[in-house]
Motif scaffolding. Structure first.
Motif, PDB file in Angstrom:
ATOM      1  N   ILE A  95    -108.270 -12.930  -1.209  1.00  0.00           N
ATOM      2  CA  ILE A  95    -107.664 -11.715  -0.675  1.00  0.00           C
ATOM      3  C   ILE A  95    -108.591 -11.111   0.380  1.00  0.00           C
ATOM      4  O   ILE A  95    -109.336 -10.158   0.128  1.00  0.00           O
ATOM      5  N   LEU A  96    -108.516 -11.708   1.567  1.00  0.00           N
ATOM      6  CA  LEU A  96    -109.312 -11.230   2.699  1.00  0.00           C
ATOM      7  C   LEU A  96    -108.444 -10.547   3.740  1.00  0.00           C
ATOM      8  O   LEU A  96    -108.951  -9.880   4.636  1.00  0.00           O
ATOM      9  N   ASP A  97    -107.114 -10.723   3.614  1.00  0.00           N
ATOM     10  CA  ASP A  97    -106.179 -10.141   4.565  1.00  0.00           C
ATOM     11  C   ASP A  97    -104.795 -10.162   3.937  1.00  0.00           C
ATOM     12  O   ASP A  97    -104.643 -10.506   2.752  1.00  0.00           O
ATOM     13  N   LEU A  98    -103.776  -9.807   4.726  1.00  0.00           N
ATOM     14  CA  LEU A  98    -102.407  -9.763   4.207  1.00  0.00           C
ATOM     15  C   LEU A  98    -101.968 -11.116   3.664  1.00  0.00           C
ATOM     16  O   LEU A  98    -101.400 -11.194   2.567  1.00  0.00           O
ATOM     17  N   LYS A  99    -102.232 -12.187   4.415  1.00  0.00           N
ATOM     18  CA  LYS A  99    -101.806 -13.513   3.949  1.00  0.00           C
ATOM     19  C   LYS A  99    -102.459 -13.865   2.626  1.00  0.00           C
ATOM     20  O   LYS A  99    -101.807 -14.404   1.721  1.00  0.00           O
ATOM     21  N   GLY A 100    -103.738 -13.554   2.492  1.00  0.00           N
ATOM     22  CA  GLY A 100    -104.412 -13.838   1.227  1.00  0.00           C
ATOM     23  C   GLY A 100    -103.822 -13.050   0.080  1.00  0.00           C
ATOM     24  O   GLY A 100    -103.685 -13.565  -1.037  1.00  0.00           O
ATOM     25  N   ALA A 101    -103.448 -11.803   0.333  1.00  0.00           N
ATOM     26  CA  ALA A 101    -102.832 -10.990  -0.714  1.00  0.00           C
ATOM     27  C   ALA A 101    -101.476 -11.569  -1.121  1.00  0.00           C
ATOM     28  O   ALA A 101    -101.121 -11.584  -2.311  1.00  0.00           O
ATOM     29  N   VAL A 158    -104.717  -9.518  -8.211  1.00  0.00           N
ATOM     30  CA  VAL A 158    -103.984  -9.107  -7.011  1.00  0.00           C
ATOM     31  C   VAL A 158    -104.207  -7.626  -6.738  1.00  0.00           C
ATOM     32  O   VAL A 158    -104.460  -7.213  -5.594  1.00  0.00           O
ATOM     33  N   ILE A 159    -104.115  -6.820  -7.779  1.00  0.00           N
ATOM     34  CA  ILE A 159    -104.258  -5.370  -7.619  1.00  0.00           C
ATOM     35  C   ILE A 159    -105.646  -5.018  -7.094  1.00  0.00           C
ATOM     36  O   ILE A 159    -105.792  -4.274  -6.116  1.00  0.00           O
ATOM     37  N   LYS A 160    -106.674  -5.584  -7.708  1.00  0.00           N
ATOM     38  CA  LYS A 160    -108.037  -5.253  -7.307  1.00  0.00           C
ATOM     39  C   LYS A 160    -108.317  -5.703  -5.877  1.00  0.00           C
ATOM     40  O   LYS A 160    -108.870  -4.945  -5.061  1.00  0.00           O
ATOM     41  N   GLY A 161    -107.929  -6.924  -5.547  1.00  0.00           N
ATOM     42  CA  GLY A 161    -108.207  -7.436  -4.223  1.00  0.00           C
ATOM     43  C   GLY A 161    -107.415  -6.735  -3.135  1.00  0.00           C
ATOM     44  O   GLY A 161    -107.933  -6.458  -2.049  1.00  0.00           O
ATOM     45  N   LYS A 181     -98.508  -1.358  -0.317  1.00  0.00           N
ATOM     46  CA  LYS A 181     -97.728  -0.753  -1.398  1.00  0.00           C
ATOM     47  C   LYS A 181     -96.722  -1.741  -1.979  1.00  0.00           C
ATOM     48  O   LYS A 181     -96.521  -1.789  -3.202  1.00  0.00           O
ATOM     49  N   GLU A 182     -96.086  -2.539  -1.129  1.00  0.00           N
ATOM     50  CA  GLU A 182     -95.097  -3.495  -1.634  1.00  0.00           C
ATOM     51  C   GLU A 182     -95.747  -4.566  -2.510  1.00  0.00           C
ATOM     52  O   GLU A 182     -95.197  -4.940  -3.554  1.00  0.00           O
ATOM     53  N   ILE A 183     -96.893  -5.053  -2.087  1.00  0.00           N
ATOM     54  CA  ILE A 183     -97.597  -6.063  -2.894  1.00  0.00           C
ATOM     55  C   ILE A 183     -98.095  -5.456  -4.194  1.00  0.00           C
ATOM     56  O   ILE A 183     -97.933  -6.038  -5.276  1.00  0.00           O
ATOM     57  N   ARG A 219     -97.983  -4.609  -9.957  1.00  0.00           N
ATOM     58  CA  ARG A 219     -97.973  -3.674 -11.086  1.00  0.00           C
ATOM     59  C   ARG A 219     -96.720  -3.836 -11.945  1.00  0.00           C
ATOM     60  O   ARG A 219     -96.757  -3.602 -13.159  1.00  0.00           O
ATOM     61  N   PHE A 220     -95.619  -4.259 -11.343  1.00  0.00           N
ATOM     62  CA  PHE A 220     -94.451  -4.635 -12.146  1.00  0.00           C
ATOM     63  C   PHE A 220     -94.809  -5.794 -13.072  1.00  0.00           C
ATOM     64  O   PHE A 220     -94.489  -5.771 -14.268  1.00  0.00           O
TER      65      PHE A 220
END
Length: 463
Positions: free
Chosen positions: A38-44, A122-125, A140-142, A147-148
């Motif tokens: 998780i270094l950017d949007l793609k990683g997330a 995912v949340i932390k990164g 927020k969407e990710i 969180r769901f």
């Protein structure tokens, strides 16, 4: 979010950053997710897909990548409720004699914690990404979807392994709100109220921030609302029933979902592409996990006499139950869409709304109207029993029966609908239950061996 969910990517992520031992709470490689993925949007997005891989119980089924969901979310609660059985022997699920060392409870525990842990990564990164790397909306969407997934995993743990029916109980879930490391693997379980509070905080965040619309195999705001209704009907605190009703009316009046005109077509031909499916599980190419679970060696699992009895006089008996190699099997899923699995359908929302109306002291007639609507879409034309259910208790029984007939082998709906009935009624339907302690399962013995701080075993069970 980009539709980068190819199962090749998922398998790669799961095999690398998200692979866990199937040992209970074993340390995963997830502590490296923030730096390496998780270094950017793609990683997330890739990491989120890894969490979805855990949600679908992704794995290898005899050399074939598969979503190994059927045993955990379909057969397991069906056997607990006494409606589904393995034809070649009974077992602790049949008699509800589960103990802490029982192998049968491990998937419900381990799979849920792998999902929670993946979501936590995912949340932390994603939270740590600087604004230059991700827009506020995408973040927020990710986070809403992650969180769901965490809420879903924690709620499964609370409802199967905690006294979810008693808000004042100390026997709640073992909450994991951050990725597991060597420093936090030892942790005490929370109370039931603390568990509900944490789960509902995640659900409400998902409702506020998850995508408004999504494909049927990704979570959306609507999936989060469906999860909230499922949770509230069991929490049963002041105002909870009314909120279930409000959610139900929102689904019926302004959602993108509608009941399938012919329920049989949903399972046989449409699968999770049906407009009734709020959230489902898309199978991997050429997988065979569910088909084998139900149909291997003739019928792999068979309906018990109580399930056969509840279908007497119902037109669905001809296709929910049917001939499999000379024996009666569960034929509900047979067809081109056999490997699809269903987490939330609009039918469940109708049934929960009807139940909440009755439990809140509302109109039995109104509740009966929702129940008849569901039954009509399932091909039922005789509503004598529903029309004769003029008291709250009688209507609750009819709602329960329809839940079984309509949602058997769908994410535990038949089991938890049973447990919401009065204890004497539960005993009459499921004679193996002789104590309310059997409403939940024991924490697996291996957890006590790895986590000295967890606390006491559930009442009625040994460590």
């Amino acid at each position: 979010m980009k539709r980068i969910l190819s199962y090749i990517i998922i398998l790669g992520v799961a095999a690398g950053q998200y692979a866990c031992n199937k040992q209970l709470n074993a340390l995963p490689d997830q502590s490296k997710v923030e730096e390496n993925v998780i270094l950017d949007l793609k990683g997330a997005e890739v990491a989120l897909n890894g969490a979805y891989y855990r949600f679908v119980n992704g794995g290898d089924d005899r050399g074939v990548p598969s979503t190994i969901t059927a045993n955990d979310r379909e057969i397991f609660p069906g056997r607990l409720s006494g409606y589904v059985e393995y034809p070649y022997g009974g077992g602790d699920l049949t008699n509800i004699t589960i103990q802490a060392e029982s192998f049968s409870i491990l998937p419900a525990w381990t799979n849920s914690y792998m999902l929670v842990n993946a979501a936590n990564g995912v949340i932390k990164g994603t939270e740590a990404l600087p604004p230059a790397k991700i827009s506020d909306q995408k973040r927020k969407e990710i986070l809403g979807q992650a969180r769901f997934l965490r809420a879903y995993g924690h709620y499964r743990l609370l409802s199967y392994f905690g006294q979810f029916y008693d808000i004042n109980s100390a026997y709640g879930a073992l909450l994991r709100l951050e990725p597991v490391t060597s420093n936090n693997i030892s942790k005490q379980r929370s109370s039931v109220k603390e568990s509900y509070d944490a789960i509902m905080e995640d659900v409400d965040y998902a409702i506020a921030n998850a995508p408004a619309t999504n494909t049927s195999y990704y979570a959306s705001k609507w999936a989060a609302k469906a999860l909230k209704a499922r949770i509230l009907i069991n929490r049963a605190q002041p105002g909870d029933y009314q909120e279930v009703i409000n959610i139900g009316r929102e689904f019926m009046g302004g959602s993108p979902y509608s009941l399938e005109a012919d329920l049989r077509q949903l399972f046989i031909n449409k699968g999770i592409e049906s407009n009734e499916v709020i959230l489902g599980i898309l199978p991997m190419p050429n997988q065979r996990s569910k088909a084998d679970t139900y149909f291997y060696f003739g019928p792999g699992y068979v309906p018990t006499q109580p399930l056969t009895d509840i279908f007497k006089g119902d037109p669905r008996a001809n296709w929910v139950l049917g001939d499999m190699s000379g024996s009666v099997g569960i034929t509900k899923f047979i067809g081109p869409k056999v490997e699809h699995c269903y987490v939330f359908r609009l039918t469940e929302i109708y049934l929960l709304t009807a139940e909440a109306i009755v439990r809140s002291g509302g109109s039995v007639t109104e509740a009966g109207g929702y129940l008849r609507t569901v039954m009509e879409h399932a091909g039922v034309t005789d509503f004598t029993a529903v029309n004769n259910a003029t008291t709250a208790d009688a209507m609750l029984i009819e709602i329960y029966k329809e839940t079984v007939r309509n949602m058997i082998c769908e994410d535990g709906q038949e089991w938890f609908a049973l447990l919401r009935l009065p204890f004497a009624t539960v005993q009459s339907i499921r004679p193996a239950i002789i104590s309310i302690n059997q409403y939940i399962l024991p924490i697996p013995r291996t957890e006590f061996q790895r986590n000295a701080q967890i606390g006491e075993q559930n009442p009625g069970f040994n460590k």
